[in-house]
Design an enzyme around this catalytic site. Structure first.
Site, mmCIF file in Angstrom:
data_model
loop_
_atom_site.group_PDB
_atom_site.id
_atom_site.type_symbol
_atom_site.label_atom_id
_atom_site.label_comp_id
_atom_site.label_asym_id
_atom_site.label_seq_id
_atom_site.Cartn_x
_atom_site.Cartn_y
_atom_site.Cartn_z
ATOM 1 C CD GLU A 131 34.459 40.816 41.431
ATOM 2 O OE1 GLU A 131 35.531 41.336 41.071
ATOM 3 O OE2 GLU A 131 34.177 39.616 41.268
ATOM 4 C CG ASP B 267 36.531 44.921 40.737
ATOM 5 O OD1 ASP B 267 37.439 44.095 40.892
ATOM 6 O OD2 ASP B 267 35.487 44.671 40.090
ATOM 7 C CB SER C 235 37.931 39.562 40.288
ATOM 8 O OG SER C 235 36.882 38.886 39.649
#
Length: 567
Positions: free
Chosen positions: A285, A289, A480
């Site tokens: 994650e 990002d 995401s």
């Protein structure tokens, strides 16, 4: 005499009981939350952290100010406030501060010595013993263990405070909420959830199965080309916020940029790391990002804002909210991939967190949240909205994929629908009304609240992103992926506004997007989300609760932003 004493004692107990009020009686208790199990009663001398959220003053004035500085055509459009101006506008009253401090002092808690207060006095965070917390808030404290092995201390039942404090406190943090693995990025093996992307025409729109998404693909699709920022940290900053023990590795970021950003000017290091970024392994994650916001919003100084994970006593998301409120200088754009189901959170908590988002918007911050990866969701035979994506004062980002004929379509996991807490926002009322009146495959009204705030607001690619984590290239999918991608485009627009045209940044995006920014987006008209009966909502012309207003077209979006400031 004994009977009289008993009666007096009974009456005293009733008065004491009746004089206490549960601030969050609708908050889901920890034992009911997924991936957490209830353990032993906590030791009395164990320590825990409590956050007392004091009520803001001038809440209506804050909302009106946000509308004024965020709506194109308003005389105040773009005239954002400073941190100190916002703090003075909504600072809790002297009466509230005195009442809470007196209550804590009565429990031998010194606000000056045992607690930390934010610059605006809106949060008081205190480190206390379990015995003191139990007595102060009339609860039993137990250990709760996550499936990963992390442990926290939480209350087994709803806490209460003296009735006299109800006008002064919104809630007490650190007692109920547990971090959920809500936006965990999933990999290619879950592609069956993505292939549900049917349009009104049936199964004619299916994701291109082996199409890897890279910064080059994104930049070409969204009309960015080799556009980059000026690299001026004093004028434009972007950031990603991380929780759940998510960290990135600088070596992974450098490798990613070498592989995917060689054709344009870029930065290979973050400008600042706020909070912890330690651990043996990088999180998929966090890697996703930071890599994509820096590759899309290239050559723009970027902050990695990390908040301690599940093993900490306090709530990580609330800790981040407190840190943001306490910061004098903030990034202009923040992307967040985090959320909870609305029905697990208290009304008081969601309303207060939404006020914190309003404060960000008034200061000129664009905050974007991944809409979620559960489609329309389903719980007890109704759709299940996600918060904070449903907050009217954030920009919620849904997900798309490339079809076999290279057309963007909505994906099955893209969360969207209608809030059960917040009403339809005024800036989107016409768009939501149009969708409800024209949708060809609208689910039965019993599944959703047609008068609720519609989400997502926009969307971006969200399937099969190439990510480098721990030295390996891995595929990742989920909204995401979409949030940092759209955030990077907004950062590029901001960079042009401030550096080339001497204009303010866009700030809270939604009034601009719904009023004129939609002309700078590509409308997505195919794709359906998952729901209670296999299918939730479907994309169509105009706004829809799968892809929002659409995906970005950089040059057109910049043109609309300039027009907004020219009015």
């Amino acid at each position: 005499m004994a009977a009289l004493k008993f009666l007096l004692g009974f009456l005293l107990l009733q008065v004491t009981t009746c004089s206490r009020v549960a601030l969050e009686p609708d908050q889901q208790l920890p034992r009911m939350q997924n991936n957490w199990s209830e353990g032993e009663v906590a030791a009395k001398d164990a320590r825990m952290s409590l956050a007392f959220a004091l009520k803001h003053t001038n809440a209506k004035a804050l909302e009106m100010m946000l509308t004024a500085v965020s709506t194109p055509g308003s005389p105040e459009y773009g005239h954002h406030l400073t941190a100190e101006q916002v703090r003075e506008l909504v600072r809790p009253s002297v009466r509230s501060l005195r009442a809470v401090r007196k209550w804590l002092a009565g429990a031998n808690i010194s606000v000056d010595n045992d607690c930390r207060t934010t610059a605006g006095d809106e949060f008081i965070e205190c480190d206390v013993s379990v015995a003191l917390a139990s007595s102060l808030l009339a609860v039993t404290i137990r250990e709760y263990e996550h499936s990963s092995g992390h442990k926290v201390l939480r209350a087994t039942d709803h806490y209460s405070v003296p009735e006299s404090l109800v006008p002064h406190l919104d809630f007490v943090g650190g007692l109920h909420r547990l971090v959920q693995d809500h936006h965990t990025v999933f990999k290619k093996g879950n592609a069956s959830r993505i292939l549900l992307a049917k349009g009104q025409g049936g199964l004619d729109k299916v994701m291109q199965p082996n199409a890897a998404i890279t910064p080059t693909v994104i930049r070409e699709l969204y009309g960015i080309g080799d556009v980059v920022g000026k690299g001026a940290e004093d004028k434009n900053i972007q950031a990603v916020a991380q929780f759940l023990d998510q960290h990135y590795k600088a070596s992974d970021l450098k490798s990613f940029m070498e592989k995917h950003a060689s054709g344009f000017t870029h930065m290979s290091d973050v400008a600042k790391v706020i909070g912890p970024n330690e651990g043996l392994h990088a999180g998929i994650e966090a890697s996703l990002d930071i890599e994509y916001i820096m590759a899309v919003g290239a050559n723009i100084p970027t902050y990695f804002w990390s908040t301690a994970g599940k093993h900490e006593g306090q709530e990580p998301f609330l800790l981040w909210i407190e840190a943001v409120a306490n910061s004098t200088t903030l990034p202009n754009v923040i992307s967040v991939s985090y959320g909870d189901d609305e029905d697990t959170l208290s009304l008081a908590y969601m309303q207060r967190i939404t006020q914190e988002f309003q404060k960000l918007g008034v200061r000129g911050v664009s905050i974007l949240f991944a809409s979620g990866d559960d489609g329309a969701g389903c719980h007890k035979a109704v759709f299940r909205p996600n918060f904070p994506a449903t907050s009217p004062y954030v920009t919620s980002v849904g997900g798309t994929a490339m079809s076999g004929d290279k057309e963007e379509i909505g994906v099955g996991f893209s969360s969207g629908g209608f809030s059960n807490i917040f009403p339809t926002a005024s800036y989107q009322s016409a768009d939501v009304k149009h969708f409800l009146a024209t949708a060809q495959k609208l689910p039965a009204e019993r599944y959703f609240n047609k008068s609720g705030r519609g989400y997502p607001d926009v969307s971006a690619l969200a399937v099969n992103f190439e990510v480098i984590a721990n030295g390996f290239t891995e595929p990742a999918s989920g909204t995401s992926c979409a949030s940092p991608t759209f955030a990077g485009v907004v950062s590029l627009v901001n960079d042009q506004l401030v550096n080339e045209h001497s204009k303010p940044t866009l700030g809270f995006l939604n009034p601009f997007l719904y009023e004129r920014g939609f002309a700078g987006l590509h409308d997505i008209e195919h794709g359906c989300s998952e729901g209670c009966l296999g299918e939730g909502f479907c994309a169509q012309e105009g706004w829809d609760p799968v892809t929002g207003l659409g995906t970005p077209s950089y040059e057109k979006l910049l043109a609309e932003a300039l027009k907004a400031y020219a009015v």
